[in-house]
Design a protein around this motif. Structure first.
Motif, mmCIF file in Angstrom:
data_model
loop_
_atom_site.group_PDB
_atom_site.id
_atom_site.type_symbol
_atom_site.label_atom_id
_atom_site.label_comp_id
_atom_site.label_asym_id
_atom_site.label_seq_id
_atom_site.Cartn_x
_atom_site.Cartn_y
_atom_site.Cartn_z
ATOM 1 N N UNK A 48 31.090 38.582 86.749
ATOM 2 C CA UNK A 48 30.017 39.051 85.889
ATOM 3 C C UNK A 48 29.955 40.569 86.023
ATOM 4 N N UNK A 49 28.901 41.171 85.509
ATOM 5 C CA UNK A 49 28.851 42.622 85.497
ATOM 6 C C UNK A 49 28.575 43.255 86.838
ATOM 7 N N UNK A 50 28.208 42.486 87.841
ATOM 8 C CA UNK A 50 27.821 43.063 89.123
ATOM 9 C C UNK A 50 28.776 42.718 90.250
ATOM 10 N N UNK A 51 29.546 41.677 90.108
ATOM 11 C CA UNK A 51 30.486 41.298 91.158
ATOM 12 C C UNK A 51 31.804 40.876 90.528
ATOM 13 N N UNK A 52 32.835 40.942 91.323
ATOM 14 C CA UNK A 52 34.144 40.435 90.933
ATOM 15 C C UNK A 52 34.582 39.416 91.970
ATOM 16 N N UNK A 53 35.097 38.304 91.531
ATOM 17 C CA UNK A 53 35.651 37.329 92.454
ATOM 18 C C UNK A 53 37.130 37.176 92.149
ATOM 19 N N UNK A 54 37.853 36.609 93.092
ATOM 20 C CA UNK A 54 39.292 36.484 92.941
ATOM 21 C C UNK A 54 39.649 35.693 91.686
ATOM 22 N N UNK A 55 40.695 36.143 91.008
ATOM 23 C CA UNK A 55 41.189 35.445 89.828
ATOM 24 C C UNK A 55 42.381 34.551 90.163
ATOM 25 N N UNK A 56 42.696 34.422 91.434
ATOM 26 C CA UNK A 56 43.761 33.510 91.857
ATOM 27 C C UNK A 56 43.238 32.080 91.818
ATOM 28 N N UNK A 57 44.025 31.180 91.268
ATOM 29 C CA UNK A 57 43.663 29.766 91.261
ATOM 30 C C UNK A 57 44.658 28.985 92.105
ATOM 31 N N UNK A 58 44.190 27.861 92.644
ATOM 32 C CA UNK A 58 45.015 27.032 93.516
ATOM 33 C C UNK A 58 45.022 25.604 92.991
ATOM 34 N N UNK A 59 46.173 24.979 93.041
ATOM 35 C CA UNK A 59 46.279 23.582 92.614
ATOM 36 C C UNK A 59 47.184 22.830 93.575
ATOM 37 N N UNK A 102 26.776 50.041 89.726
ATOM 38 C CA UNK A 102 26.064 51.325 89.784
ATOM 39 C C UNK A 102 24.598 51.140 89.394
ATOM 40 N N UNK A 103 24.346 50.450 88.292
ATOM 41 C CA UNK A 103 22.974 50.263 87.806
ATOM 42 C C UNK A 103 22.130 49.493 88.813
ATOM 43 N N UNK A 104 22.701 48.409 89.363
ATOM 44 C CA UNK A 104 21.930 47.602 90.309
ATOM 45 C C UNK A 104 21.633 48.361 91.592
ATOM 46 N N UNK A 119 27.218 55.874 95.692
ATOM 47 C CA UNK A 119 27.699 55.045 94.593
ATOM 48 C C UNK A 119 27.865 55.868 93.322
ATOM 49 N N UNK A 120 27.054 56.903 93.160
ATOM 50 C CA UNK A 120 27.201 57.783 91.997
ATOM 51 C C UNK A 120 28.519 58.549 92.069
#
Length: 347
Positions: A48-59, A102-104, A119-120
């Protein structure tokens, strides 16, 4: 899930320069699990706009999918899979993340001024400084690579070694930063997701045996077979995958007492003809088991803790005909064995 760029870390820092050290654009690996059988379970990441999570998927045979999860393989030696790594984000994704963070931060009640300043300054690197509006005018030419932490290993020192600020890499180039995602790194991360069956051996006699009576030990062939996990990344112009396969090769038995004879003498039962050990059948009482133990002393009012540890060889294949081996892994369990004296009858 732990938040990225933890604000609590900033609050421990007394100067703007030091505060910047805690703003590497860190993301967190998503470990959400699905229910299903081996081969059709897939984990995916969210953002989302405030956090990034890993885009790696596991199967595949990932943790939590085999019913009774072992908790994964324990690598032999000093090697461990990475607790942090770097993944790509498009210019638009990175801008959304940075502006949201930055905004949060600047609007957070009670946030100290040094943290807002830090952060600025961090944001200015990508908005008005080195990269100019997040390189949106070069969006088709590359991506930003950001550090990612394994949330299950957040407290390990290794989770904080990926301290590079987000950096730009042209499409097709390999980042010259340790633990940037490659087929090899993906294989190491997949290793950390492998789930193997609980190593409980079949025994005859089971649970209760007699002094000087051979106890046969063997594994269920249908349960102990190769398992595989595939790690995939398709993000920021990078499309890679690697598959690791763990194959059981030997079983080590530790009887829980020195007063015991092991079969074989080393206590290491290897796979022979596709199985470890031979199931006991009626009429085998006078035979010596290929895998097992004879207890020489009673366990008294208690029991012995028999430990069975299975060793797995690990190989991998990946994009671009990459492949190789990874350190062997082990997983063991214990079970109680009561050993009784054979009662003689006086006539």
């Amino acid at each position: 899930m732990h938040p990225v760029n933890t604000l609590g870390k900033w609050l421990l820092v007394g100067t703007t320069a030091a505060a910047l050290a805690f703003v590497p654009g860190t993301a967190v690996a998503d470990k959400s699990r699905g229910d299903g059988s081996q081969g059709n379970v897939k984990t995916s990441a969210k953002r989302d706009g405030h956090t990034l999570t890993s885009l790696i998927s596991y199967s595949g045979a990932t943790k939590g999918t085999s019913g009774k999860s072992s908790g994964g393989l324990a690598p032999t030696g000093n090697w461990t899979p990475p607790a942090c790594w770097y993944e790509p984000r498009t210019a638009a994704e990175f801008k959304k993340y940075m502006e949201g963070m930055f905004t949060s931060t600047v609007n957070a009640p009670g946030m100290p001024n040094y943290a807002k300043t830090a952060v600025s300054q961090y944001r200015d690197i990508y908005k008005d400084g080195k990269y100019k509006d997040y390189n949106l005018d070069k969006a088709d030419e590359g991506a930003f690579w950001v550090s990612v932490q394994d949330e299950d290993r957040w407290d390990e020192p290794g989770a904080w070694t990926c301290s590079e600020l987000p950096f730009w890499v042209k499409t097709g180039d390999t980042p010259q930063v340790k633990n940037s995602v490659t087929p090899d790194v993906l294989a190491q991360l997949a290793y950390n997701q492998v789930d193997v069956p609980e190593t409980k051996v079949s025994l005859a006699p089971a649970d209760n045996t007699k002094v000087n009576l051979p106890t046969w030990a063997w594994l269920d062939n249908a349960t102990f077979k190769p398992v595989s996990v595939t790690a995939s990344l398709n993000a920021g112009g990078v499309n890679l995958q690697s598959t690791v396969t763990a194959t059981p090769v030997s079983l080590r038995i530790q009887p829980g007492t020195k007063d015991a004879t092991l079969y074989p003498g080393s206590g290491e039962c290897t796979f022979q003809n596709g199985h470890i050990g031979t199931p006991y059948t009626k009429g085998d009482a006078d035979k010596t088991p290929s895998c097992g133990v004879t207890y020489l002393r009673s366990s008294g009012s208690g029991s012995y803790r028999l430990q069975a540890t299975l060793t797995w060889n690990v190989e991998w294949t990946g994009s671009g005909d990459a492949g190789g081996t990874l350190p062997t892994g082990t997983f063991g369990t214990t079970q109680n064995i009561t050993v009784q004296e054979i009662q003689a009858i006086n006539r």
